[in-house]
Design a protein around this motif. Structure first.
Motif, PDB file in Angstrom:
ATOM      1  N   GLY A 209       0.801  -1.219   0.000  1.00  0.00           N
ATOM      2  CA  GLY A 209       0.000   0.000   0.000  1.00  0.00           C
ATOM      3  C   GLY A 209       0.833   1.268   0.000  1.00  0.00           C
ATOM      4  N   GLY A 210       2.161   1.112  -0.015  1.00  0.00           N
ATOM      5  CA  GLY A 210       3.022   2.282   0.182  1.00  0.00           C
ATOM      6  C   GLY A 210       3.631   2.872  -1.066  1.00  0.00           C
ATOM      7  N   PHE A 211       3.119   2.500  -2.231  1.00  0.00           N
ATOM      8  CA  PHE A 211       3.699   3.041  -3.466  1.00  0.00           C
ATOM      9  C   PHE A 211       3.204   4.462  -3.704  1.00  0.00           C
ATOM     10  CE2 PHE A 211       4.543  -1.384  -3.927  1.00  0.00           C
ATOM     11  CZ  PHE A 211       5.764  -1.413  -4.579  1.00  0.00           C
ATOM     12  N   HIS A 212       4.111   5.306  -4.154  1.00  0.00           N
ATOM     13  CA  HIS A 212       3.791   6.726  -4.312  1.00  0.00           C
ATOM     14  C   HIS A 212       3.249   7.047  -5.698  1.00  0.00           C
ATOM     15  CE1 HIS A 212       6.039   7.351  -0.553  1.00  0.00           C
ATOM     16  NE2 HIS A 212       6.870   6.462  -1.049  1.00  0.00           N
ATOM     17  N   ARG A 213       3.607   6.208  -6.688  1.00  0.00           N
ATOM     18  CA  ARG A 213       3.231   6.511  -8.075  1.00  0.00           C
ATOM     19  C   ARG A 213       2.207   5.502  -8.573  1.00  0.00           C
ATOM     20  NH1 ARG A 213       6.354   9.143 -11.779  1.00  0.00           N
ATOM     21  NH2 ARG A 213       8.142  10.260 -10.916  1.00  0.00           N
ATOM     22  N   PRO A 214       1.054   5.961  -9.021  1.00  0.00           N
ATOM     23  CA  PRO A 214       0.153   5.018  -9.693  1.00  0.00           C
ATOM     24  C   PRO A 214       0.660   4.797 -11.126  1.00  0.00           C
ATOM     25  CG  PRO A 214      -0.866   7.195  -9.532  1.00  0.00           C
ATOM     26  CD  PRO A 214       0.527   7.322  -8.979  1.00  0.00           C
ATOM     27  N   VAL A 215       1.011   3.559 -11.448  1.00  0.00           N
ATOM     28  CA  VAL A 215       1.525   3.251 -12.792  1.00  0.00           C
ATOM     29  C   VAL A 215       0.666   2.119 -13.358  1.00  0.00           C
ATOM     30  CG1 VAL A 215       3.508   2.428 -14.115  1.00  0.00           C
ATOM     31  CG2 VAL A 215       3.862   3.962 -12.172  1.00  0.00           C
ATOM     32  N   HIS A 216      -0.118   2.448 -14.382  1.00  0.00           N
ATOM     33  CA  HIS A 216      -1.088   1.474 -14.898  1.00  0.00           C
ATOM     34  C   HIS A 216      -0.496   0.689 -16.057  1.00  0.00           C
ATOM     35  CE1 HIS A 216      -3.956   3.165 -12.157  1.00  0.00           C
ATOM     36  NE2 HIS A 216      -3.746   4.380 -12.652  1.00  0.00           N
ATOM     37  N   LEU A 217       0.505  -0.086 -15.721  1.00  0.00           N
ATOM     38  CA  LEU A 217       1.207  -0.848 -16.754  1.00  0.00           C
ATOM     39  C   LEU A 217       0.279  -1.835 -17.451  1.00  0.00           C
ATOM     40  CD1 LEU A 217       3.838  -1.572 -18.190  1.00  0.00           C
ATOM     41  CD2 LEU A 217       4.341  -3.165 -16.346  1.00  0.00           C
ATOM     42  N   ASP A 218      -0.640  -2.433 -16.700  1.00  0.00           N
ATOM     43  CA  ASP A 218      -1.537  -3.425 -17.317  1.00  0.00           C
ATOM     44  C   ASP A 218      -2.311  -2.825 -18.490  1.00  0.00           C
ATOM     45  OD1 ASP A 218      -2.640  -1.813 -15.398  1.00  0.00           O
ATOM     46  OD2 ASP A 218      -4.156  -3.262 -14.761  1.00  0.00           O
ATOM     47  N   GLN A 219      -2.754  -1.570 -18.316  1.00  0.00           N
ATOM     48  CA  GLN A 219      -3.463  -0.907 -19.421  1.00  0.00           C
ATOM     49  C   GLN A 219      -2.561  -0.702 -20.618  1.00  0.00           C
ATOM     50  OE1 GLN A 219      -5.589   2.714 -18.549  1.00  0.00           O
ATOM     51  NE2 GLN A 219      -6.123   2.018 -16.494  1.00  0.00           N
ATOM     52  N   THR A 220      -1.327  -0.292 -20.348  1.00  0.00           N
ATOM     53  CA  THR A 220      -0.377  -0.062 -21.441  1.00  0.00           C
ATOM     54  C   THR A 220      -0.086  -1.361 -22.179  1.00  0.00           C
ATOM     55  OG1 THR A 220       0.624   1.794 -20.311  1.00  0.00           O
ATOM     56  CG2 THR A 220       1.976   0.706 -21.953  1.00  0.00           C
ATOM     57  N   LEU A 221       0.088  -2.440 -21.433  1.00  0.00           N
ATOM     58  CA  LEU A 221       0.382  -3.724 -22.079  1.00  0.00           C
ATOM     59  C   LEU A 221      -0.747  -4.136 -23.008  1.00  0.00           C
ATOM     60  CD1 LEU A 221       2.012  -5.813 -19.183  1.00  0.00           C
ATOM     61  CD2 LEU A 221       3.113  -4.388 -20.913  1.00  0.00           C
ATOM     62  N   LYS A 222      -1.979  -3.909 -22.569  1.00  0.00           N
ATOM     63  CA  LYS A 222      -3.125  -4.248 -23.425  1.00  0.00           C
ATOM     64  C   LYS A 222      -3.116  -3.393 -24.687  1.00  0.00           C
ATOM     65  CE  LYS A 222      -6.205  -5.853 -19.804  1.00  0.00           C
ATOM     66  NZ  LYS A 222      -7.106  -5.345 -18.775  1.00  0.00           N
ATOM     67  N   LYS A 223      -2.850  -2.101 -24.501  1.00  0.00           N
ATOM     68  CA  LYS A 223      -2.839  -1.201 -25.659  1.00  0.00           C
ATOM     69  C   LYS A 223      -1.717  -1.562 -26.627  1.00  0.00           C
ATOM     70  CE  LYS A 223      -5.217   2.819 -24.010  1.00  0.00           C
ATOM     71  NZ  LYS A 223      -5.645   3.997 -24.740  1.00  0.00           N
ATOM     72  N   LEU A 224      -0.567  -1.897 -26.092  1.00  0.00           N
ATOM     73  CA  LEU A 224       0.551  -2.256 -26.962  1.00  0.00           C
ATOM     74  C   LEU A 224       0.231  -3.528 -27.739  1.00  0.00           C
ATOM     75  CD1 LEU A 224       3.612  -1.536 -24.652  1.00  0.00           C
ATOM     76  CD2 LEU A 224       3.026  -0.347 -26.764  1.00  0.00           C
ATOM     77  N   ALA A 225      -0.368  -4.497 -27.049  1.00  0.00           N
ATOM     78  CA  ALA A 225      -0.681  -5.764 -27.708  1.00  0.00           C
ATOM     79  C   ALA A 225      -1.670  -5.556 -28.848  1.00  0.00           C
ATOM     80  CB  ALA A 225      -1.226  -6.756 -26.689  1.00  0.00           C
ATOM     81  N   LYS A 226      -2.550  -4.572 -28.685  1.00  0.00           N
ATOM     82  CA  LYS A 226      -3.547  -4.300 -29.734  1.00  0.00           C
ATOM     83  C   LYS A 226      -3.058  -3.251 -30.729  1.00  0.00           C
ATOM     84  CE  LYS A 226      -7.516  -4.943 -26.664  1.00  0.00           C
ATOM     85  NZ  LYS A 226      -8.480  -4.105 -25.935  1.00  0.00           N
ATOM     86  N   GLY A 227      -1.849  -2.735 -30.534  1.00  0.00           N
ATOM     87  CA  GLY A 227      -1.329  -1.699 -31.441  1.00  0.00           C
ATOM     88  C   GLY A 227      -2.070  -0.390 -31.328  1.00  0.00           C
ATOM     89  N   GLU A 228      -2.539  -0.083 -30.117  1.00  0.00           N
ATOM     90  CA  GLU A 228      -3.381   1.108 -29.956  1.00  0.00           C
ATOM     91  C   GLU A 228      -2.650   2.340 -29.409  1.00  0.00           C
ATOM     92  OE1 GLU A 228      -6.609  -0.184 -27.504  1.00  0.00           O
ATOM     93  OE2 GLU A 228      -7.656  -1.170 -29.165  1.00  0.00           O
ATOM     94  N   VAL A 229      -1.324   2.258 -29.318  1.00  0.00           N
ATOM     95  CA  VAL A 229      -0.607   3.436 -28.829  1.00  0.00           C
ATOM     96  C   VAL A 229      -0.414   4.408 -29.985  1.00  0.00           C
ATOM     97  CG1 VAL A 229       1.562   4.273 -27.858  1.00  0.00           C
ATOM     98  CG2 VAL A 229       0.517   2.182 -26.968  1.00  0.00           C
ATOM     99  N   ASP A 230      -0.845   5.647 -29.771  1.00  0.00           N
ATOM    100  CA  ASP A 230      -0.844   6.607 -30.868  1.00  0.00           C
ATOM    101  C   ASP A 230       0.575   6.999 -31.287  1.00  0.00           C
ATOM    102  OD1 ASP A 230      -2.980   8.407 -32.301  1.00  0.00           O
ATOM    103  OD2 ASP A 230      -1.186   9.638 -31.969  1.00  0.00           O
ATOM    104  N   GLU A 231       0.758   7.156 -32.609  1.00  0.00           N
ATOM    105  CA  GLU A 231       2.067   7.549 -33.161  1.00  0.00           C
ATOM    106  C   GLU A 231       2.603   8.821 -32.519  1.00  0.00           C
ATOM    107  OE1 GLU A 231       4.269   6.186 -35.454  1.00  0.00           O
ATOM    108  OE2 GLU A 231       3.027   4.411 -35.128  1.00  0.00           O
TER     109      GLU A 231
END
Lengths: 351, 283
Positions: A209-231
């Protein structure tokens, strides 16, 4: 069944002193400038082993040195040209106080250097290394190992793993090689109780519970897998990247390298393997000057896609371990957390 | 963990047996790995490459240009491009170089049996295809294959591998078509891009496999033209040139999206390259 032992903090130096009779000890040591760095411990009475701050370096440089001789050559005449492989010289070493992120990074390096054709230089060092981990009870400002599934507590990969319980460490055994470290020095250890296990679990919950930064890597991984990261994300980051390579140097999993010859005389020299960075503009440039990778967007794209997409495809895991060091070192603001956040937001970025 | 890892980065010494000056920019070296006085056997498949060392120059990847039926020596055709290749151009018979390899995924020779083979090369790009052509000519499985070569050079003086071209033409086994970008008064052959030769030979896309190697721009034009002619992307095979350091899929200098050219290539079908950021496919 998992084995648990307790080591009183007062006994730590004594335990390390015993280990130092047989092993070189490398641990986080605070130097006279106030920097905490993994360093060979030469004087257990006076070296300040610092288990409070995050070491500025990882242990990558010990197992995969920044520059390493991989062959010597000699050529006195055009018909004479021979190579010799250096003799292994890595002493039996215990890495003490390795945080889960850095330990996960070593497990990743095992895959890169030992799966398939085995790297003789990494293998020699790894075979002579024991890893004593230290679970993170208080994540640092830039940490996000919770997002990369490589902390704050680790479940495997270590020989021994310590958890700070105040006046004592709980010590888990991960491998028989770790078990022997305890069995051969039983005087330092007492068995843990159920209360200690509860304290450890409580400590884990607090760390999680002590992390200072919310980092939503799971969302990024999904977007990368689908090729949805904008140029526009790539062109924005590429424009900001200053091509300094700092991220690759502090990264515990960046293992790209170059090979070059260092002449020592007209007739002999050394062949060196040195750290390299895929973000450097010359990384892919061929003799003659042609570069197949588009400088404007291709280099930084390779950095993040390699860590977050290609390694997931090939090895089933990201090669970012969430240590946060690149966040601290990047003065262009193009670190991996910036990328993860930008890719999640789905906005267009003007340049 | 195994203990037999030594030697991954350790070159072996090879001796230059002969040097052929193909043109002002390209020389072909026949090399033998030397263990004492006797040459040792060197086995490879067409399309593979070796990492070549020259004193104080490091290493560079060079494709093997000879037939896989020859195992006592192998050919490397080298174009002057940088420091290492310049050093190689001063090699004389008897001189030594360092060799690691062979590395890389070769041309899929087994899949070429029983098809028409169309080789399309530009400049030094004929080197890896020469290895395939010579291997096919030495392999009875290919005795009935129709083999056509389209070869583009900058000028008549730049035409390399003249001895091979003459021998192939004479044997009647390879239908050779040459073209140059810039003709000279005494050049009676074709002038223009190598793609213009495709109209002349009119390949049948359903029973032909095309093997393509040359400069990036040439590969791009040829792949596009073959696709227009109706070739299946699985039947178009090319080999890519990239900066490489390790040759064994670790250092990542030859990255191509999620692939590494040294390990997953250098030979790729067009189908394998489609959807990737490849300079040779860029529009």
């Amino acid at each position: 069944m998992e084995r648990f032992n307790l080591l009183k903090k007062d006994h730590l130096i004594g335990f390390l002193r015993k280990l130092a009779k047989e092993y070189r000890i490398i641990a986080p040591v605070k130097n006279r400038h106030g920097d905490t760095l993994f360093t060979p411990v030469t004087d257990l009475d006076n070296d300040e082993i610092d288990l409070t701050n995050q070491p500025q370096n990882s242990i990558k440089s010990f197992l995969f040195p920044q520059t390493e001789v991989i062959a010597t050559y000699q050529s006195s005449t055009p018909d004479d040209y021979t190579f010799t492989e250096p003799e292994p010289s890595f002493p039996p070493t215990i890495f003490f106080g390795v945080r889960p992120c850095d330990l996960s990074a070593i497990l990743y390096m095992d895959v890169i250097f030992l799966k398939g054709k085995k790297d003789p230089f990494f293998l020699d060092k790894r075979r002579n290394s024991l890893l004593i981990g230290l679970n993170c009870t208080a994540p640092f400002a830039n940490c996000f190992c919770n997002a990369t599934n490589s902390g704050p507590f680790l479940e495997f990969g270590f020989d021994l793993q310590f958890t700070d319980l105040g006046d004592r460490f709980m010590v888990e055994t991960g491998r028989s090689s770790g078990e022997r470290l305890i069995e051969d020095r039983p005087q330092f250890f007492t068995p843990s109780t159920e209360k200690d296990s509860q304290a450890r679990y409580q400590s884990f919950l607090e760390a999680r519970g002590g992390f200072h930064r919310p980092v939503h890597l799971d969302q990024t991984l999904k977007k990368l897998a689908k090729g949805e990261v904008d140029e526009s994300v790539w062109s924005f980051l590429s424009e900001r990247c200053q091509d300094c390579g700092g991220c690759a140097y502090v990264c515990p999993t960046c293992t790209c390298f170059t090979i070059s010859d260092q002449p020592l005389s007209p007739t002999n020299g050394e062949r060196l393997r040195s750290w390299d960075a895929c973000t450097f503009s010359g990384f892919t440039r061929m003799a003659g000057g042609h570069n197949p990778v588009h400088r404007a967007t291709g280099a930084i794209r390779q950095r993040f896609l390699h860590k977050l997409l290609y390694d997931v495809k090939q090895h089933g895991r990201t090669s970012c371990v969430g240590c946060g060091r690149c966040v601290g070192i990047c003065f262009g603001g193009t670190d991996i957390v910036r990328f993860i956040n930008m890719s999640c937001q789905g906005e267009l970025y003007g340049t | 963990m195994e203990h037999n890892a030594a030697g991954l980065y350790l070159p072996k010494t090879a001796k230059v047996q002969s040097v052929i000056e193909e043109n002002s920019q390209i020389k072909t070296f026949a090399l033998s790995l030397s263990m004492g006085a006797q040459p040792t056997v060197f086995r490879f498949q067409p399309g593979q490459f070796v990492m070549v060392s020259m004193p104080h120059c490091g290493e560079a990847p060079i494709s093997i240009a000879s037939s896989n039926s020859r195992t006592d020596s192998f050919d490397l055709s080298v174009r002057l491009a940088g420091r290492l290749t310049s050093a190689m151009h001063s090699l004389q018979p008897g001189d030594s170089v360092g060799i690691r390899g062979p590395f890389g995924r070769p041309f899929p020779l087994d899949k070429l049996v029983g098809t028409d083979l169309l080789f399309i090369a530009g400049g030094i790009g004929l080197a890896p295809l020469r290895s395939v052509i010579l291997s096919c000519l030495a392999d009875p499985r290919f005795s009935d294959n129709r083999i056509t070569l389209l070869y583009g050079s900058r000028s008549p003086a730049d035409i390399a591998f003249c001895t091979d071209l003459a021998a192939w033409e004479k044997s009647g086994r390879v239908d050779c078509h040459l073209t140059v970008d810039h003709g000279t008064p005494d050049w009676k052959g074709s002038v223009g891009l190598v793609t213009s030769l495709l109209d002349t030979v009119a390949p049948n896309p359903t029973r032909t496999k095309a093997l393509v190697c040359g400069p990036g721009l040439m590969i791009r034009a040829v792949l596009a033209e073959l696709t227009c002619l109706g070739f299946d992307p699985n039947d178009i095979i090319t080999t890519l040139e990239r900066h490489m350091k390790c040759g064994v899929g670790v250092c990542r200098h030859c990255h191509l999206d999620d692939k590494l050219v040294c390990r997953d290539g250098p030979v790729f079908t067009l189908a394998e390259l489609q959807g990737h950021e490849v300079m040779e496919l860029a529009t």
